[in-house]
Design a protein around this motif. Sequence first.
Motif, PDB file in Angstrom:
ATOM      1  N   ALA A 109     -15.687   0.800  -7.721  1.00 26.59           N
ATOM      2  CA  ALA A 109     -14.670   1.065  -8.438  1.00 26.59           C
ATOM      3  C   ALA A 109     -14.535   0.589  -9.758  1.00 26.59           C
ATOM      4  O   ALA A 109     -13.930   1.474 -10.669  1.00 26.59           O
ATOM      5  N   ILE A 110     -14.686  -0.658 -10.099  1.00 25.56           N
ATOM      6  CA  ILE A 110     -14.416  -0.988 -11.312  1.00 25.56           C
ATOM      7  C   ILE A 110     -15.536  -0.636 -12.437  1.00 25.56           C
ATOM      8  O   ILE A 110     -15.292  -0.146 -13.312  1.00 25.56           O
ATOM      9  N   MET A 111     -16.811  -0.480 -12.091  1.00 24.73           N
ATOM     10  CA  MET A 111     -17.928  -0.220 -12.622  1.00 24.73           C
ATOM     11  C   MET A 111     -17.658   1.478 -13.019  1.00 24.73           C
ATOM     12  O   MET A 111     -17.772   1.898 -14.456  1.00 24.73           O
ATOM     13  N   SER A 112     -17.492   2.331 -12.239  1.00 24.20           N
ATOM     14  CA  SER A 112     -17.394   3.601 -12.113  1.00 24.20           C
ATOM     15  C   SER A 112     -16.002   4.192 -13.216  1.00 24.20           C
ATOM     16  O   SER A 112     -16.137   4.961 -13.720  1.00 24.20           O
ATOM     17  N   SER A 113     -15.052   3.254 -13.131  1.00 24.47           N
ATOM     18  CA  SER A 113     -13.928   3.512 -14.043  1.00 24.47           C
ATOM     19  C   SER A 113     -14.367   3.339 -15.506  1.00 24.47           C
ATOM     20  O   SER A 113     -13.623   4.120 -16.280  1.00 24.47           O
ATOM     21  N   LEU A 114     -15.429   2.769 -15.862  1.00 20.67           N
ATOM     22  CA  LEU A 114     -15.868   2.508 -17.165  1.00 20.67           C
ATOM     23  C   LEU A 114     -17.242   3.432 -17.605  1.00 20.67           C
ATOM     24  O   LEU A 114     -17.544   3.572 -18.764  1.00 20.67           O
ATOM     25  N   LYS A 115     -17.493   4.269 -16.595  1.00 24.21           N
ATOM     26  CA  LYS A 115     -18.417   5.156 -16.998  1.00 24.21           C
ATOM     27  C   LYS A 115     -18.535   5.866 -18.397  1.00 24.21           C
ATOM     28  O   LYS A 115     -19.452   6.233 -18.923  1.00 24.21           O
ATOM     29  N   ASP A 116     -17.282   6.636 -18.404  1.00 20.48           N
ATOM     30  CA  ASP A 116     -17.058   7.620 -19.837  1.00 20.48           C
ATOM     31  C   ASP A 116     -17.245   6.785 -20.667  1.00 20.48           C
ATOM     32  O   ASP A 116     -17.211   7.384 -21.940  1.00 20.48           O
ATOM     33  N   ASN A 117     -16.642   5.309 -20.814  1.00 16.63           N
ATOM     34  CA  ASN A 117     -16.699   4.688 -22.107  1.00 16.63           C
ATOM     35  C   ASN A 117     -17.438   3.833 -22.429  1.00 16.63           C
ATOM     36  O   ASN A 117     -17.576   3.018 -23.201  1.00 16.63           O
ATOM     37  N   THR A 141      -8.716   1.916   0.003  1.00 17.95           N
ATOM     38  CA  THR A 141      -8.082   2.871  -0.113  1.00 17.95           C
ATOM     39  C   THR A 141      -7.191   2.785  -1.599  1.00 17.95           C
ATOM     40  O   THR A 141      -7.496   3.608  -2.249  1.00 17.95           O
ATOM     41  N   LEU A 142      -7.075   1.565  -1.875  1.00 14.48           N
ATOM     42  CA  LEU A 142      -6.135   1.469  -2.824  1.00 14.48           C
ATOM     43  C   LEU A 142      -7.178   1.590  -4.290  1.00 14.48           C
ATOM     44  O   LEU A 142      -6.884   1.965  -5.097  1.00 14.48           O
ATOM     45  N   LEU A 143      -8.305   1.016  -4.065  1.00 13.91           N
ATOM     46  CA  LEU A 143      -9.354   1.014  -4.949  1.00 13.91           C
ATOM     47  C   LEU A 143      -9.896   2.577  -5.362  1.00 13.91           C
ATOM     48  O   LEU A 143      -9.978   3.071  -6.454  1.00 13.91           O
ATOM     49  N   ASP A 144      -9.930   3.467  -4.175  1.00 13.23           N
ATOM     50  CA  ASP A 144     -10.142   4.585  -4.485  1.00 13.23           C
ATOM     51  C   ASP A 144      -9.175   5.406  -5.312  1.00 13.23           C
ATOM     52  O   ASP A 144      -9.408   6.287  -6.324  1.00 13.23           O
ATOM     53  N   HIS A 145      -7.786   5.104  -5.203  1.00 11.85           N
ATOM     54  CA  HIS A 145      -6.643   5.748  -5.797  1.00 11.85           C
ATOM     55  C   HIS A 145      -6.285   5.168  -7.175  1.00 11.85           C
ATOM     56  O   HIS A 145      -6.138   5.928  -8.088  1.00 11.85           O
ATOM     57  N   LEU A 146      -6.550   3.936  -7.319  1.00 12.46           N
ATOM     58  CA  LEU A 146      -6.169   3.344  -8.527  1.00 12.46           C
ATOM     59  C   LEU A 146      -7.058   2.466  -9.459  1.00 12.46           C
ATOM     60  O   LEU A 146      -6.945   1.895 -10.315  1.00 12.46           O
ATOM     61  N   GLY A 147      -8.306   2.490  -8.842  1.00 11.97           N
ATOM     62  CA  GLY A 147      -9.506   1.841  -9.453  1.00 11.97           C
ATOM     63  C   GLY A 147      -9.620   2.356 -10.937  1.00 11.97           C
ATOM     64  O   GLY A 147     -10.057   1.503 -11.745  1.00 11.97           O
ATOM     65  N   GLN A 152       0.909  -1.243  -0.007  1.00 15.73           N
ATOM     66  CA  GLN A 152      -0.202   0.012   0.163  1.00 15.73           C
ATOM     67  C   GLN A 152       0.877   1.387   0.248  1.00 15.73           C
ATOM     68  O   GLN A 152       0.740   2.134  -0.858  1.00 15.73           O
ATOM     69  N   LEU A 153       1.765   1.308   0.704  1.00 11.62           N
ATOM     70  CA  LEU A 153       2.711   2.482   1.154  1.00 11.62           C
ATOM     71  C   LEU A 153       3.403   2.757  -0.289  1.00 11.62           C
ATOM     72  O   LEU A 153       3.711   3.804  -0.861  1.00 11.62           O
TER      73      LEU A 153
END
Length: 1404
Positions: free
Chosen positions: A1048-1056, A1005-1011, A906-907
Amino acid sequence: MALSMETQLQSIFEDVVKTEMIEEAFAGMFMDTPEDERTKLISCLGAFRQYWGTLPQESHDQCVQWIVRFTHSQHSPKRISFLYDCLAMAVETSLLPPRMVCVALISSDSLEWERSQLWALTFKLIRKIIGGVDYKGVRDLLKAVLDKIQSIPTTVSSAVVQQLLVAREVVEYILDRNACLLPAYFAITEIRKLYPEGQLSHWLLGSLISDFVDSFRPTSRINSICGRCSLLPVVNNSGAICNSWKLDPNTLRFPLRGMLPYDKDLFEPQTGLLRYVLEQPYSREMVCNMLGLNKQTLNIAQHKQRCPVLEEQLVDLVVYAMERSETEEHFDADVGGTSQLLWQHLSSQLIFFVLFQFASFPHMVLSLHQKLAGRGLIKGRDHLMWVLLQFISGSIQKNALADFLPVMKLFDLLYPEKECIPVPDINKPQSTHSFAMTCIWIHLNRKAQNDNSKLQIPIPHSLKLHHEFLQQSLRNKSLGMLDYKIALLCNAYSTNSECFTLPMGVLVETIYGNGSMRINLPGTNCTASGSVSPLPMNLLDSLTVHAKMSLIHSIATRVIKLAHAKSSIALAPALVETYSRLLVYMEIESLGIKGFISQLLPNVFKSHAWGILHTLLEMFSYRMHHIQPHYRVQLLSHLHSLAAVPQTNQNQLHLCVESTALRLITALGSSEVQPQFTRFLNDPKTVLSAESEELNRALILTLARATHITDFFTGSDSIQGTWCKDILQTIMTFTPHNWASHTLSCFPAPLQAFFKQNNVPQESRFNLKKNVEEEYRKWKSMSNENDIITHFSLQGSPPLFLCLLWKMLLETDHINQIGFRDGKPQLKVLERIGARALVAHVRTFADFLVYEFSTSAGGQQLNKCIEILNDMVWKYNIVTLDRLILCLAMRSHEGNEAQVCYFIIQLLLLKPNDFRNRVNDFVKENAPEHWLQNDWHSKHMSYHKKYPEKLYFEGLADQVNPPMQHTSQYLPIYFGNVCLRFLPVFDIVIHRFLELIPVSKSLETLLDHLGGLYKFHDRPVTYLYNTLHYYERHLRERTSLKRKLVHAIMSSLKDNRTPGWCLSETYIKFGMSAREDNVWIPDDTYYCKLIGRLVDTMAGKSPGPFPNCDWRFNEFPNPAAHALHVTCVELMALTVPGKDVGNALLNVVLRSQPLVPRENITAWMNAIGLVITALPEPYWIVLHDRIVSVMGSPTLTTETAWAGCPFALLDFTACHQSYSEMNCSYVLALAHAVWHHSSIGQLSLIPKFLSETLKPVVQTEFQLLYVYHLVGPFLQRFQQERTRCMLEIGVAFYEMLQAVDQHSQHLHFMDPICDFLYHIKYMYTGDSVKEQVEKIIMTLRPAMKLRLRFITHSSKIETSSAAPPSSSSSSSTTTTSSASAQPPTSSISVSSPSSTQHTPMSVG
């Protein structure tokens, strides 16, 4: 010998039938007294007995036949009657075997219906003695009697009918179930052979036969799946590859077992099923599997597998597409409507099936003409001609012109215009379709010229303008890329090399780039040819298959040529991207992906063209879609052998090979793993890594996930005897390792047991620390640079060098301030160690880090540690982030150390900004739809300029005083970067974090930043589906984490993605809200809408519930597969327990729902079956509870509650149509739909369910029949896929019968029960369960025992002619491996099974 036998027999029998002259004179007036008759009989029999005793065994048959011939040669009925009495007494006194006598009588040529008295007397005798014949003999006699009856004409004198009817009495006696002369199952088999479905029996037999056949309808229903004809698969889903969907390739019927009178719809050709599958994109493998078509037979003339039924369905599909084009509201030939996708798919299907000779092109065209004649469907004509042009242009050179001329008949039909058709706007892609007919004419004409044929056809008047336009364009030597003129010329002249060279040359030139222009690629010293814009998909779609094949062939040839020449100039980006796009076309598979894997890669490797090899692997990693699994596993095998070659031991190539292998392994579909890896059982080494522990661990994780999702290990507790065993043992030989207990607890039980047994002792952390200190002391004490380099890079020395670098940095802050040294020795050591060996150093370093962090004081010290670690990655470029994180994630730490390990991950990912910035910029600047982009290269280059990849320790070289020159030659990078390389590693990291409950918050936290990276994931929905399914147990109580993951996964795709592409509106509105205090519980309407969405998708509703898309670049191959997976993801993401979701799904049809239309109920059951079997066990196991509650309902426990027959009660279709259905028939139909879609692993729980749950409650006949109805239809699948379960079920059926027999005063349905048990014996188990079953049968009531006596062989008379038992009892597998569809064939002369039937089981 024969003469003396005849003479002696004559003297015996003529003596007793001779008459005095006075008797002959007054014929009919003399009568013997009964005493005289008896005396004559006894003396005749005495003489015959004496003679019979002297006859050798082999003459017995001949002797009896002579007696029958002698009898039949008499004209006096009195004499015949007397001789028949002799025979009867001989049989009764056990002198003659009854079977021998009956066979001789029925086989006699003199037995003809015209001799009505002889006929009557003969059949009376047979009726009298047949009771003593063994059951196989009775079966043979039944066949012979029915054959004799067939010889009676349809009209005879009424005077003789009475005597002829005696034969009917014999049949009636044989079929009398109380007489029990043979298993009724044998009788139905003979009757159905003689009178198949729809054929009436002989008039003499009246309703006798039809009533007997009707008595088997219950048995047929017990063996039938409710609504089977309405059940449909999802193509490319795991269930679609099983035996459930197989059809007869000649008739398209289901392969039904036994000669039973199944319901009429099961005998119909299943055209709807085949047509549905053909309509689905990427369905050709399934079609071949369903029809048993074998692609390997191509080019073997004698094995041509033309399949007329398939041909007919393809034609019907084309007609359907024509109708769709006609009725489409916005159909515009230039734009193309929703039918556009259908035409594209049809073209691919047609080429495949005609190319492999499963369908004949001329036959199909003529059939099309016939079906379209008079219909007036012309809106879709250009598309149809486009489809035909695909095949014609590619195959006209190899086939006769006559095969293609029927197309002109279609032209006359579809192009009735008298005036010229105007030239379309060639700026639109659809213009190529408008020109298709003209292109076909040009190809036909060219062929006729080349063959000097007299069949030349003048250009039709209506096509003149099109033809002139093409001729004119051909004269124009400067062709631009702005319109579709080039595509038109390629399509029209692909078989004419003089004309084809120009347009194809322009295409090729566009993507190769002219010789002089050069551009830079990422990394140092890497340049490529200058063309950067690939050919757009619209243009490639507008080329015929033949033109595309020429283009891809030209590209592949050029790449091989450049590889041989070892060119220092890399391939043009436009060429690489265009080649990737061409590989998406399934129609050109042989030159496309097949050529790529089996020709191009090996050639490039042989030439040691590492730059091109790197390029091809990048293409495979980032640009390939829907590659068949066997090609992917073949590539994996190539990569493992590549990894062992010394030349690939360089940083960039080694990283690329490992990253590609990791992607291949983790991307394997759950249903693909077993079929692919079983191909390598003889040599598992080829698909395993000899040295990469991480790759082998990834494979084990994939194996665990696949066997969990397909329920492969259900019901077993060991891997013994399974395909996994050799693979796991080979991995443990290559890379011995352990798994952390939290990871192991997620594995299926047999895998857990294997790793507990094969525990590997691990080095203690204390020893590791000691060894590092020791080496560090050596480093500090050595002053000679060469000694240092030699010592620390020595092969076989402990892999601790990264630990030393860490200590240097920790103590001195700089890598070059140790003593008087610059950083040169460190750099030299790293270079000497080499990329491959360095991985072991990273592994040790990962363990050392965990130890260091565990013991650090925290606070400042911790910050310093993470800073140093970050510098090693980003400042000194000693190790890449993705490799370090992968090693950390794959270590097997326990408890506190595991938490420390995940804390470091994580760090490393989030604390410094280096990686976060890279991810944010990449996500913000790029889109995943590469096939629609023209400027990927410029974005790719600007990203690499901002964040250059440094793979050769450049940062370390810069620290050397004076800084060393960067001489490393970079291999070309066209698509990759650290973010995309990290994605498969991120998949693994998320799974590791899910396994350890204390680190849940860190994962959020990881999903928030890198999802956001999941925007570029190849299979985001599949990844979610696999994760939620595999970790269902772990995520049950962690609803917020589950929701976070999905969000996290679904919202990463919302624009496409178009709105509504995945999650339902209701879920987005209520399910995504994060309020823990007010949990959303969906109502019935929600579940009905969700299932309805899948029903509509599978029914091909237009417009469909999901937005249209190009399935070639989609994660899923077709709409139904997409709909199924997104539905499952949404259901698993709910905060409701799996059990409740499962029950709600069952209630969609088991409760009265206003949203579920009655007339379409089986389609809804089908959808529920698909969804529920694709979910984890808690969701579908609730069906067992429903079955148990039905078993306990008054309908089944008190037989008086239902006045009718249970078979009517359980006939779902009839009940449903007459609005008289009951809960038990609904549950039965739903259970059938669910189990029909189940994997064999899921089905293998049925034996346990029967014996432990249902057996104790079964006490009534209705309950027993309900269980038989439930499980009976699946015995065929158990026999084919899991024989052990079939045998267990067979025994359980008898045990339940025993319980019912003991609890019931009367058994009303003994006959259907026995018929079903005989069906099981003769179709499935043979004698495999005979021993257990015999004991049970001996305890049953006499009437039941009598009916089942042929199973126990406790017949009243067991003659010596019984067939010898088969070897089935010795091995259950051999008995049931073959699938005979008949009981043993009858034959008068042979009583053993007919050899042509392949009957697998003993019939005795």
